[in-house]
Design an enzyme around this catalytic site. Structure first.
Site, PDB file in Angstrom:
ATOM      1  CG  HIS A   1      -1.983  -1.082   1.118  1.00  0.00           C
ATOM      2  ND1 HIS A   1      -2.373  -1.843   2.192  1.00  0.00           N
ATOM      3  CD2 HIS A   1      -2.706  -1.509   0.051  1.00  0.00           C
ATOM      4  CE1 HIS A   1      -3.305  -2.706   1.789  1.00  0.00           C
ATOM      5  NE2 HIS A   1      -3.526  -2.517   0.498  1.00  0.00           N
ATOM      6  CB  ALA A   2       1.097   3.955  -2.475  1.00  0.00           C
TER       7      ALA A   2
ATOM      8  CD  GLU B   1      -0.483   0.558   4.371  1.00  0.00           C
ATOM      9  OE1 GLU B   1       0.231  -0.454   4.328  1.00  0.00           O
ATOM     10  OE2 GLU B   1      -1.730   0.518   4.246  1.00  0.00           O
TER      11      GLU B   1
ATOM     12  NE  ARG C   1      -6.324   0.118   0.613  1.00  0.00           N
ATOM     13  CZ  ARG C   1      -6.119  -0.600   1.712  1.00  0.00           C
ATOM     14  NH1 ARG C   1      -5.446  -0.096   2.719  1.00  0.00           N
ATOM     15  NH2 ARG C   1      -6.585  -1.829   1.793  1.00  0.00           N
TER      16      ARG C   1
ATOM     17  CG  HIS D   1       0.154  -4.005   5.170  1.00  0.00           C
ATOM     18  ND1 HIS D   1      -0.524  -3.571   4.076  1.00  0.00           N
ATOM     19  CD2 HIS D   1       0.548  -5.267   4.899  1.00  0.00           C
ATOM     20  CE1 HIS D   1      -0.545  -4.530   3.159  1.00  0.00           C
ATOM     21  NE2 HIS D   1       0.102  -5.576   3.631  1.00  0.00           N
TER      22      HIS D   1
ATOM     23  CE1 TYR E   1      -4.085   4.747  12.124  1.00  0.00           C
ATOM     24  CE2 TYR E   1      -3.574   5.156   9.833  1.00  0.00           C
ATOM     25  CZ  TYR E   1      -4.401   5.326  10.923  1.00  0.00           C
ATOM     26  OH  TYR E   1      -5.544   6.060  10.800  1.00  0.00           O
TER      27      TYR E   1
ATOM     28  CE1 TYR F   1      -9.304  -4.819   6.796  1.00  0.00           C
ATOM     29  CE2 TYR F   1      -9.730  -3.091   8.385  1.00  0.00           C
ATOM     30  CZ  TYR F   1      -9.058  -3.556   7.272  1.00  0.00           C
ATOM     31  OH  TYR F   1      -8.151  -2.743   6.652  1.00  0.00           O
TER      32      TYR F   1
ATOM     33  CD  GLU G   1      -2.163  -3.189   9.113  1.00  0.00           C
ATOM     34  OE1 GLU G   1      -1.753  -2.007   9.058  1.00  0.00           O
ATOM     35  OE2 GLU G   1      -2.795  -3.738   8.209  1.00  0.00           O
TER      36      GLU G   1
HETATM   37 ZN   LIG Z   1      -1.609  -1.788   4.116  1.00  0.00          ZN
END
Ligand SMILES: [Zn+2]
Ligand SMILES: *[C@@H]1O[C@H](CO)[C@@H](O)[C@H](O)[C@H]1NC(C)=O
Ligand SMILES: *[C@@H]1O[C@H](CO)[C@@H](O)[C@H](O)[C@H]1NC(C)=O
Ligand SMILES: *[C@@H]1O[C@H](CO)[C@@H](O)[C@H](O)[C@H]1NC(C)=O
Ligand SMILES: *[C@@H]1O[C@H](CO)[C@@H](O)[C@H](O)[C@H]1NC(C)=O
Length: 438
Positions: free
Chosen positions: A197-198, A200, A255, A325, A327, A377, A399
């Site tokens: 994901h960009a 992060e 993202r 990843h 956060y 999730y 994360e």
């Molecule tokens: Zn991510």
């Protein structure tokens, strides 16, 4: 003037600070990202009832807010911690709505433009030093990271080999570093990727940190030496190269990948929903404008296809898959797509438990850990589930920091502590692999 009355040492301490301010306030100073986030806010709220959640989802869709947490509007329900980036022009509409509905909220970041300029050295001196004095405590652009990889490939050819596993949508090379001593013909391996994901940014910074630490300590630290002797590490510091580049030059909060869609103007696919494992079921969106868009078909994204091909080819000896990843401060393992316990749960669970303890031992930072579905999730089509389903027994997603104080704008000052503690967790998991688990 009051300042002059202060003691000498106080004044001396002020001086660098003043110089810094002068630098920031100097005339001709231009804003990052064309000042596009001026007046934008980050707020946190937690819907107390399903009705509130429903109403919030509706207005978020209308106003096209940028959700930081959770990653998709569809995840919002009663009790969900929701961090929302509100563009300045949507602020009045949303805040009026919240007041009328008497929904409590907390402002996490008052002005995103100011926050992103304050937390970074992008404005002042960029540190482009070459290898021996490379600065690992700033965020690096894609070009800087790739130059750094090329340098390592030259200067550390005994421990590092750099190669490309394919090309991104926009034609950039997808580089991977293979790290480890060529001590024997057959070795098991660990795959690590950062920057799926960009936005992060702490994630690629961690991949760089890991490599730096390995090179710096493998002579003196027996654990690191053991790791590099018994294992190869395949490390991909920036998975989503196009998106990461875009987050530097255009939209800090981008993202997804940057692929085009034939029917919609919205671009990009969530590279962590595009894998062929319950693809596009629960926790993924079929709509190209959503941040969790699963793509037109599994592995539609060249970046995902390249990594999947590589892992398929090498899965016999890859024992662990680690993906970074931000956060939330969590250490997650499968499954992501369903509430169920994986086979060999106890080995994976105990590895996570120890890793989280090792991480906490450094600065006391708490990570939650558990199956991604019940800890974060449900999401389908994730790389971690795919790796696990394809025979890689230890699959984890980190994360990293924080829990929302800075969110994606984690200041560069926090790169070092974040990476130092994460290093402990990764080493702990790796050492766990080298032992038998029953
Ligand atoms: Zn991510
Ligand atoms: C806010 O501005 C952006 C671009 O500047 C625009 O795309 C968007 O539609 C605007 N939103 C509202 C609610 O006016
Ligand atoms: C890394 O170095 C090796 C040996 O010097 C070279 O053959 C290879 O092409 C380099 N990799 C890249 C991506 O440049
Ligand atoms: C891993 O962490 C645990 C604490 O959770 C510790 O007891 C153990 O010694 C660590 N192992 C290694 C190899 O660092
Ligand atoms: C579970 O552990 C057994 C024995 O260690 C191993 O043969 C098997 O491949 C493992 N299965 C998974 C899904 O990791």
């Amino acid at each position: 003037m009051k300042l002059l009355g202060k003691s000498r040492s106080r004044t001396a301490a002020f001086l660098p600070l003043c110089l810094l301010f002068m630098k920031i306030l100097q005339p001709g100073h231009s804003h990052l990202y064309n000042n596009r986030y001026a007046g934008d806010q980050l707020i946190r709220l937690i819907p107390k009832t399903e009705e509130e959640a429903y109403a919030l989802k509706k207005i978020y869709r209308q106003l096209k807010v940028d959700l930081w947490q959770p990653s998709s509007i569809s995840y919002i329900s009663e009790g969900t911690v929701t961090d929302v980036h509100i563009p300045q022009n949507a602020s009045r509409a949303l805040l009026t709505f919240l007041q009328q509905a008497s929904i409590q909220y907390k402002v996490l970041i008052e002005d995103l433009q100011k926050a992103l300029e304050k937390g970074s050295s992008l404005q002042t001196q960029r540190n482009r030093r070459s290898l021996p004095r490379y600065n690992y405590e700033v965020y690096h652009s894609l070009e800087e990271i790739q130059n750094w990889m090329h340098q390592l490939n030259k200067t550390h050819s005994g421990l590092i080999q750099m190669f490309s596993i394919g090309k991104s949508y926009e034609g950039r090379s997808l580089f991977v570093l293979k790290l480890g001593r060529r001590s024997r013909a057959y070795k098991r391996a660990v795959w690590i990727d950062c920057g799926i994901h960009a936005r992060e940014w702490i994630s690629p910074a961690f991949c760089q940190w890991f490599i730096k630490e390995a090179l710096l300590t493998y002579r003196s630290d027996p654990a690191m030496r053991k790791m590099l002797t018994h294992l190869y590490f395949y490390i991909m510091p920036v998975f989503n190269v196009d998106g990461y580049h875009f987050s530097w030059i255009n939209d800090r909060f981008w993202r997804k990948t940057r692929s085009r869609n034939s029917r919609f103007r919205c671009r990009g696919v969530d590279a962590n929903r595009n894998w062929k494992v319950k693809w596009c079921h629960e926790g993924a969106s079929m709509h190209p404008c959503d941040d969790t868009y699963c793509g037109p078909f599994p592995e539609s994204e060249p970046e995902v296809k390249a990594v999947a091909n590589f892992l398929r080819k090498h899965k016999k000896h890859i024992r662990a898959y680690l993906s970074f990843h931000a956060y939330a401060q969590m250490l997650l393992y499968p499954y992501s797509y369903k509430y169920a316990t994986i086979p060999n749960f106890s080995c994976v669970e105990s590895a996570a438990y120890r890793a989280v303890n090792a991480l906490r031992s450094v600065y006391g930072v708490q990570y939650r850990y558990g199956p991604a579905s019940s800890t974060l999730y449900v999401s389908s089509g994730s790389s971690m589930d795919w790796a696990y389903k394809n025979g890689i027994p230890y699959a984890f997603a980190f994360e990293l920091r924080d829990t929302g104080h800075f969110g994606f704008l984690l200041p560069e000052m926090l790169i070092k502590p974040t990476c130092t503690e994460t290093m402990m967790a990764v080493k702990n998991i790796t050492m766990h692999l080298l032992k038998k688990c029953h």
